[in-house]
Motif scaffolding. Structure first.
Motif, mmCIF file in Angstrom:
data_model
loop_
_atom_site.group_PDB
_atom_site.id
_atom_site.type_symbol
_atom_site.label_atom_id
_atom_site.label_comp_id
_atom_site.label_asym_id
_atom_site.label_seq_id
_atom_site.Cartn_x
_atom_site.Cartn_y
_atom_site.Cartn_z
ATOM 1 N N VAL A 1 10.313 -49.471 30.412
ATOM 2 C CA VAL A 1 10.004 -50.872 30.699
ATOM 3 C C VAL A 1 11.290 -51.632 30.998
ATOM 4 O O VAL A 1 12.288 -51.467 30.295
ATOM 5 N N HIS A 2 11.245 -52.475 32.038
ATOM 6 C CA HIS A 2 12.451 -53.194 32.479
ATOM 7 C C HIS A 2 12.045 -54.570 32.983
ATOM 8 O O HIS A 2 10.980 -54.714 33.596
ATOM 9 N N PRO A 3 12.870 -55.608 32.761
ATOM 10 C CA PRO A 3 12.460 -56.974 33.107
ATOM 11 C C PRO A 3 12.712 -57.414 34.538
ATOM 12 O O PRO A 3 12.454 -58.569 34.881
ATOM 13 N N GLY A 4 13.205 -56.549 35.399
ATOM 14 C CA GLY A 4 13.478 -56.938 36.780
ATOM 15 C C GLY A 4 13.453 -55.736 37.697
ATOM 16 O O GLY A 4 13.265 -54.597 37.261
ATOM 17 N N ALA A 5 13.659 -55.985 38.996
ATOM 18 C CA ALA A 5 13.612 -54.887 39.966
ATOM 19 C C ALA A 5 14.738 -55.021 40.986
ATOM 20 O O ALA A 5 14.572 -54.661 42.148
ATOM 21 N N GLU A 6 15.886 -55.534 40.542
ATOM 22 C CA GLU A 6 17.025 -55.656 41.444
ATOM 23 C C GLU A 6 17.958 -54.458 41.233
ATOM 24 O O GLU A 6 17.574 -53.466 40.632
ATOM 25 N N LEU A 7 19.170 -54.562 41.735
ATOM 26 C CA LEU A 7 20.104 -53.446 41.614
ATOM 27 C C LEU A 7 21.470 -53.939 41.147
ATOM 28 O O LEU A 7 22.504 -53.615 41.726
ATOM 29 N N TYR A 8 21.458 -54.743 40.077
ATOM 30 C CA TYR A 8 22.694 -55.146 39.429
ATOM 31 C C TYR A 8 22.980 -54.179 38.278
ATOM 32 O O TYR A 8 22.433 -53.075 38.230
ATOM 33 N N ARG B 1 7.842 -36.634 32.485
ATOM 34 C CA ARG B 1 7.132 -37.494 33.425
ATOM 35 C C ARG B 1 7.489 -38.927 33.041
ATOM 36 O O ARG B 1 7.372 -39.312 31.890
ATOM 37 N N VAL B 2 7.942 -39.717 34.017
ATOM 38 C CA VAL B 2 8.417 -41.072 33.737
ATOM 39 C C VAL B 2 7.578 -42.077 34.520
ATOM 40 O O VAL B 2 7.452 -41.985 35.738
ATOM 41 N N VAL B 3 7.020 -43.035 33.791
ATOM 42 C CA VAL B 3 6.314 -44.166 34.387
ATOM 43 C C VAL B 3 7.123 -45.422 34.070
ATOM 44 O O VAL B 3 7.409 -45.705 32.904
ATOM 45 N N VAL B 4 7.520 -46.155 35.103
ATOM 46 C CA VAL B 4 8.338 -47.356 34.923
ATOM 47 C C VAL B 4 7.478 -48.589 35.166
ATOM 48 O O VAL B 4 6.817 -48.701 36.206
ATOM 49 N N VAL B 5 7.480 -49.507 34.205
ATOM 50 C CA VAL B 5 6.726 -50.754 34.322
ATOM 51 C C VAL B 5 7.700 -51.889 34.630
ATOM 52 O O VAL B 5 8.638 -52.142 33.862
ATOM 53 N N LEU B 6 7.477 -52.571 35.766
ATOM 54 C CA LEU B 6 8.305 -53.680 36.213
ATOM 55 C C LEU B 6 7.438 -54.920 36.385
ATOM 56 O O LEU B 6 6.219 -54.806 36.585
ATOM 57 N N PRO B 7 8.045 -56.111 36.380
ATOM 58 C CA PRO B 7 7.236 -57.316 36.553
ATOM 59 C C PRO B 7 6.858 -57.606 38.001
ATOM 60 O O PRO B 7 5.878 -58.310 38.254
ATOM 61 N N ALA B 8 7.635 -57.089 38.966
ATOM 62 C CA ALA B 8 7.399 -57.397 40.376
ATOM 63 C C ALA B 8 8.179 -56.417 41.234
ATOM 64 O O ALA B 8 9.092 -55.733 40.749
ATOM 65 N N PRO B 9 7.838 -56.309 42.525
ATOM 66 C CA PRO B 9 8.593 -55.426 43.421
ATOM 67 C C PRO B 9 10.022 -55.899 43.618
ATOM 68 O O PRO B 9 10.360 -57.047 43.374
ATOM 69 N N LEU C 1 10.620 -46.352 26.272
ATOM 70 C CA LEU C 1 12.022 -46.745 26.398
ATOM 71 C C LEU C 1 12.053 -48.165 26.946
ATOM 72 O O LEU C 1 11.649 -48.413 28.088
ATOM 73 N N VAL C 2 12.515 -49.118 26.130
ATOM 74 C CA VAL C 2 12.584 -50.527 26.514
ATOM 75 C C VAL C 2 14.021 -50.842 26.917
ATOM 76 O O VAL C 2 14.934 -50.715 26.111
ATOM 77 N N ASN C 3 14.208 -51.254 28.165
ATOM 78 C CA ASN C 3 15.552 -51.482 28.691
ATOM 79 C C ASN C 3 15.905 -52.967 28.607
ATOM 80 O O ASN C 3 15.368 -53.772 29.358
ATOM 81 N N THR C 4 16.781 -53.335 27.704
ATOM 82 C CA THR C 4 17.272 -54.671 27.364
ATOM 83 C C THR C 4 16.423 -55.310 26.272
ATOM 84 O O THR C 4 15.252 -54.959 26.086
ATOM 85 N N ILE C 5 17.031 -56.301 25.586
ATOM 86 C CA ILE C 5 16.358 -56.992 24.486
ATOM 87 C C ILE C 5 15.573 -58.204 24.971
ATOM 88 O O ILE C 5 14.970 -58.913 24.163
ATOM 89 N N THR C 6 15.561 -58.443 26.272
ATOM 90 C CA THR C 6 14.932 -59.661 26.788
ATOM 91 C C THR C 6 13.425 -59.535 26.979
ATOM 92 O O THR C 6 12.777 -60.490 27.412
ATOM 93 N N ILE C 7 12.852 -58.367 26.690
ATOM 94 C CA ILE C 7 11.398 -58.189 26.773
ATOM 95 C C ILE C 7 10.888 -57.788 25.382
ATOM 96 O O ILE C 7 10.509 -56.636 25.145
#
Length: 399
Positions: A12-19, A38-46, A105-111
């Motif tokens: 899980v990740h809070p964005g979909a940019e490339l920073y 097998r990895v499933v990634v959940v994003l808020p938007a494209p 796997l939660v990526n960052t503490i902002t979610i």
């Protein structure tokens, strides 16, 4: 609750940019897939991150996310906080029900809802901490880090980030592991210019924000040119939504400083290496503490000297490199002085660029990073993760 889906990691990740944290996430996903998950990634938007993830054979889906912003903690933001938090809980619950992963796997503490919802559904959770909010008020830090109490394991990107987190909840250190960020280097390196004629070319890569101190580089450039050094500056990056005012102020500063012909704004770029190849010196002028310094490492990997603010994470990222030069944070004068000294010592600096690059390749090897993350995930998953436990060395160290 459905039985856990064998070999599935829900990321899980809070964005979909490339920073910075987006690219680190991509390295984590790549490592997990290479270790057989097998990895499933959940994003808020494209966003541009999606194509990079699918190229690595990750599955991507979109769901509402509750992203904790500081403005939501003010009274005027409470309504939005409650509304988006409710949507985030529903989105997290639905994704966990659909996939029944063996680990999250939660990526960052902002979610923050994800560790809590995963705990309610009895799914083991790893949180990857990229933040080091050392200057936040104590109560705010405790709010930010409290959801980590629901996680079984924590990955932290630096000793500095670990110390900030443990200052709020000391018990979190025992379940934490520091893993240095993966920073892939360029396929080929353009040699630095033998002479800085007519003057040094400076480059900044990252968000355009007051926290990052981009205006300080512009002011430093003005000082250099006033001193007779015809330096130029290339800025690669864009503002975060809501910070358009800062870009307007930056453009006004460039114009009022008579630097229109000396500063080029390129906007966001997916591939940073052409910009770094065209530069002579990379500048990372953050005003506030940074948890780590990916862009500083990228400058070293491009065989360029870097000037960084002496904040904790940047200091840690550039420790031991003879071609990294620290300056006091918040000082345009110090930045200009450092650039001038590098230009005057160019012949002496050139021989150290390749050894520094070789050391950075070793410290931030993407393959070793991916194995280290996959190891933590496998251990957290328990018996299901045993088949994905790598015995190879990883660039990591225990907290």
């Amino acid at each position: 609750m459905k039985a856990a889906s064998p070999d599935t990691v829900l990321v899980v990740h809070p964005g979909a940019e490339l920073y910075g944290s987006d690219r680190v996430l991509l390295g984590s996903v790549t490592g997990l897939i290479r270790e057989g998950w097998r990895v499933v990634v959940v994003l808020p938007a494209p966003g541009p991150l999606v194509a990079a993830l699918t190229a690595e054979r990750a599955e991507v889906e979109f769901a509402p996310q509750f992203v904790l912003r500081k403005r939501l903690l003010r009274p005027r933001g409470w309504g939005e906080l409650l509304t988006t938090a409710a949507k985030g809980v529903i989105g997290a619950w639905g994704a966990l029900r659909r996939h029944s992963p063996s680990v999250v796997l939660v990526n960052t503490i902002t979610i923050p809802v994800w560790p809590l919802v995963a705990r309610l559904r009895r799914v083991p959770t790893v949180v990857h901490v990229h933040e080091g909010e050392s200057q936040a008020r104590p109560w705010l830090k405790r709010v930010l880090y409290a959801p980590l109490l629901a996680a079984q394991r924590i990955i932290v990107n630096s000793r500095f980030s670990l110390a900030v987190m443990a200052d709020s909840f000391a018990c979190l250190a025992a379940r934490s592991q520091v893993i240095l960020n993966a920073v892939p280097g360029p396929e080929t390196v353009t040699p630095p210019r033998p002479e800085l004629v007519p003057g040094p070319r400076l480059a900044y890569i990252g968000r355009l924000s007051p926290r990052k101190g981009v205006d300080l580089i512009v002011s430093a450039l003005r000082l250099l040119r006033d001193a007779g050094r015809p330096a130029t500056l290339d800025l690669y990056g864009a503002v975060f939504p809501g910070y358009e005012w800062y870009e307007a102020e930056l453009l006004s500063l460039i114009h009022s400083s008579d630097l229109t012909d000396a500063v080029t704004l390129h906007g966001f770029v997916d591939d940073v290496w052409p910009g770094l190849s065209a530069a002579d010196i990379v500048v990372v002028p953050s005003r506030l503490d940074e948890p780590f310094g990916n862009t500083a490492v990228e400058g070293i990997l491009a065989a360029r000297p870097v000037v960084v603010s002496e904040t904790s994470g940047l200091r840690e990222a550039t420790h031991g490199y003879a071609t990294a030069f620290g300056v006091p944070a918040g000082s345009a004068d110090a930045l200009a002085t450092a650039v001038a000294r590098i230009a005057d010592s160019w012949d002496a600096i050139l021989p150290g660029l390749e050894p520094a690059r070789a050391e950075a390749i070793h410290r931030h090897d993407p393959a070793a990073y991916g194995r280290a993350v996959a190891q933590v995930v496998a251990e957290t998953a328990g018996p299901i993760g045993a088949a994905h436990t790598s015995t190879r060395d990883a660039v990591s160290f225990r907290a």
